[in-house]
Design a protein around this motif. Structure first.
Motif, mmCIF file in Angstrom:
data_model
loop_
_atom_site.group_PDB
_atom_site.id
_atom_site.type_symbol
_atom_site.label_atom_id
_atom_site.label_comp_id
_atom_site.label_asym_id
_atom_site.label_seq_id
_atom_site.Cartn_x
_atom_site.Cartn_y
_atom_site.Cartn_z
ATOM 1 N N LYS A 52 0.830 -1.205 0.000
ATOM 2 C CA LYS A 52 0.000 0.000 0.000
ATOM 3 C C LYS A 52 0.867 1.258 0.000
ATOM 4 O O LYS A 52 0.536 2.256 -0.632
ATOM 5 N N THR A 53 1.979 1.175 0.697
ATOM 6 C CA THR A 53 2.871 2.321 0.826
ATOM 7 C C THR A 53 3.482 2.723 -0.501
ATOM 8 O O THR A 53 3.599 3.909 -0.802
ATOM 9 N N VAL A 54 3.872 1.750 -1.314
ATOM 10 C CA VAL A 54 4.568 2.064 -2.562
ATOM 11 C C VAL A 54 3.656 1.932 -3.792
ATOM 12 O O VAL A 54 4.134 1.943 -4.923
ATOM 13 N N PHE A 55 2.360 1.830 -3.569
ATOM 14 C CA PHE A 55 1.392 1.767 -4.667
ATOM 15 C C PHE A 55 1.489 3.041 -5.499
ATOM 16 O O PHE A 55 1.509 4.145 -4.969
ATOM 17 N N ASP A 56 1.578 2.880 -6.803
ATOM 18 C CA ASP A 56 1.669 4.008 -7.727
ATOM 19 C C ASP A 56 0.361 4.128 -8.494
ATOM 20 O O ASP A 56 0.112 3.367 -9.429
ATOM 21 N N PRO A 57 -0.508 5.070 -8.122
ATOM 22 C CA PRO A 57 -1.808 5.204 -8.780
ATOM 23 C C PRO A 57 -1.716 5.451 -10.279
ATOM 24 O O PRO A 57 -2.622 5.091 -11.018
ATOM 25 N N ALA A 58 -0.613 6.002 -10.742
ATOM 26 C CA ALA A 58 -0.474 6.295 -12.170
ATOM 27 C C ALA A 58 -0.413 5.026 -13.012
ATOM 28 O O ALA A 58 -0.710 5.065 -14.197
ATOM 29 N N THR A 59 -0.051 3.908 -12.412
ATOM 30 C CA THR A 59 0.074 2.657 -13.160
ATOM 31 C C THR A 59 -1.065 1.686 -12.872
ATOM 32 O O THR A 59 -1.061 0.558 -13.354
ATOM 33 N N ALA A 60 -2.032 2.120 -12.086
ATOM 34 C CA ALA A 60 -3.085 1.229 -11.607
ATOM 35 C C ALA A 60 -4.082 0.832 -12.698
ATOM 36 O O ALA A 60 -4.250 1.519 -13.697
ATOM 37 N N ASP A 70 2.168 -17.338 1.847
ATOM 38 C CA ASP A 70 2.506 -18.189 2.997
ATOM 39 C C ASP A 70 1.254 -18.774 3.642
ATOM 40 O O ASP A 70 1.163 -18.888 4.862
ATOM 41 N N GLY A 71 0.266 -19.114 2.814
ATOM 42 C CA GLY A 71 -0.959 -19.742 3.298
ATOM 43 C C GLY A 71 -2.057 -18.786 3.708
ATOM 44 O O GLY A 71 -3.179 -19.215 3.967
ATOM 45 N N ASP A 72 -1.773 -17.497 3.800
ATOM 46 C CA ASP A 72 -2.774 -16.491 4.174
ATOM 47 C C ASP A 72 -3.351 -15.845 2.926
ATOM 48 O O ASP A 72 -2.609 -15.509 1.995
ATOM 49 N N TRP A 73 -4.660 -15.642 2.911
ATOM 50 C CA TRP A 73 -5.342 -15.048 1.762
ATOM 51 C C TRP A 73 -5.558 -13.554 1.969
ATOM 52 O O TRP A 73 -5.919 -13.120 3.071
ATOM 53 N N PHE A 74 -5.350 -12.792 0.887
ATOM 54 C CA PHE A 74 -5.587 -11.353 0.884
ATOM 55 C C PHE A 74 -6.316 -10.980 -0.398
ATOM 56 O O PHE A 74 -6.060 -11.552 -1.452
ATOM 57 N N ARG A 75 -7.215 -10.016 -0.290
ATOM 58 C CA ARG A 75 -7.958 -9.477 -1.435
ATOM 59 C C ARG A 75 -7.403 -8.083 -1.702
ATOM 60 O O ARG A 75 -7.380 -7.226 -0.825
ATOM 61 N N VAL A 76 -6.923 -7.878 -2.917
ATOM 62 C CA VAL A 76 -6.377 -6.576 -3.320
ATOM 63 C C VAL A 76 -7.326 -5.998 -4.363
ATOM 64 O O VAL A 76 -7.490 -6.567 -5.436
ATOM 65 N N THR A 77 -7.949 -4.879 -4.023
ATOM 66 C CA THR A 77 -8.879 -4.224 -4.930
ATOM 67 C C THR A 77 -8.290 -2.894 -5.351
ATOM 68 O O THR A 77 -7.971 -2.053 -4.509
ATOM 69 N N VAL A 78 -8.128 -2.739 -6.656
ATOM 70 C CA VAL A 78 -7.588 -1.501 -7.207
ATOM 71 C C VAL A 78 -8.695 -0.853 -8.029
ATOM 72 O O VAL A 78 -9.260 -1.480 -8.922
ATOM 73 N N ASP A 84 -7.025 -1.123 -1.987
ATOM 74 C CA ASP A 84 -7.492 -1.636 -0.714
ATOM 75 C C ASP A 84 -6.984 -3.063 -0.599
ATOM 76 O O ASP A 84 -7.150 -3.858 -1.527
ATOM 77 N N ILE A 85 -6.358 -3.368 0.509
ATOM 78 C CA ILE A 85 -5.871 -4.719 0.759
ATOM 79 C C ILE A 85 -6.508 -5.204 2.046
ATOM 80 O O ILE A 85 -6.372 -4.560 3.092
ATOM 81 N N ALA A 86 -7.221 -6.312 1.955
ATOM 82 C CA ALA A 86 -7.921 -6.849 3.115
ATOM 83 C C ALA A 86 -7.627 -8.337 3.233
ATOM 84 O O ALA A 86 -7.469 -9.038 2.236
#
Length: 153
Positions: A52-60, A70-78, A84-86
């Motif tokens: 989230k810190t280094v997300f570049d909106p210009a390339t989104a 590592d076995g954990d699930w995350f949802r990344v919505t751009v 948003d990362i949840a």
């Protein structure tokens, strides 16, 4: 409480706690200027904050990604210029990445191409290949530039 079979209590930040996110992201940007030691690796949670810190909106792009790290699930919505990362699975992701934290960090921060990590068996990508490649270019380790000058230190 989560439904069985988990049956455990989960905690979420209050609106007041969530309001601290911009401050934490700015601290993260500042922290990216300090190189990690040869033995240092980010935890999965720290890596999600770093993304989230280094997300570049210009390339989104407008898409939802699923990360299994590592076995954990995350949802990344751009969407537009926001990310948003949840924690949790995504119902219909455009792309699913299955990897470890070190490999995701290496791919997302531009240290190696997706194809190398796949060839070595450290990364599996399912879904839209073009979006997968775009995902890997949305996170730039640009030179830290604080919002406003605060002096040295």
């Amino acid at each position: 409480m989560l439904d069985p079979p988990a049956g455990v209590a989960i905690y979420e930040l209050t609106a007041r706690g969530q309001a601290l996110e911009p401050v934490l992201l700015e601290l993260g940007r500042w922290g990216t200027q300090q190189p990690m030691t040869a033995h240092g690796e980010l935890s999965v949670n720290a890596l999600m904050v770093a993304l989230k810190t280094v997300f570049d909106p210009a390339t989104a792009v407008h898409a939802t990604f699923a990360l299994r790290v590592d076995g954990d699930w995350f949802r990344v919505t751009v969407a537009g210029d926001s990310i948003d990362i949840a924690r949790g699975r995504s119902e219909r992701p455009a792309v699913t990445f299955d990897t470890d934290a070190a490999t995701l960090r290496s791919v997302a921060f531009g240290r190696e191409p997706i194809s190398d990590a796949e060839r070595d068996g450290r990364l599996t990508v399912d879904g839209d290949r073009l979006l997968a490649e775009r995902f890997a270019r949305m996170f730039l380790l640009a030179r830290y530039q604080p919002s406003q000058s605060t002096g040295s230190g």
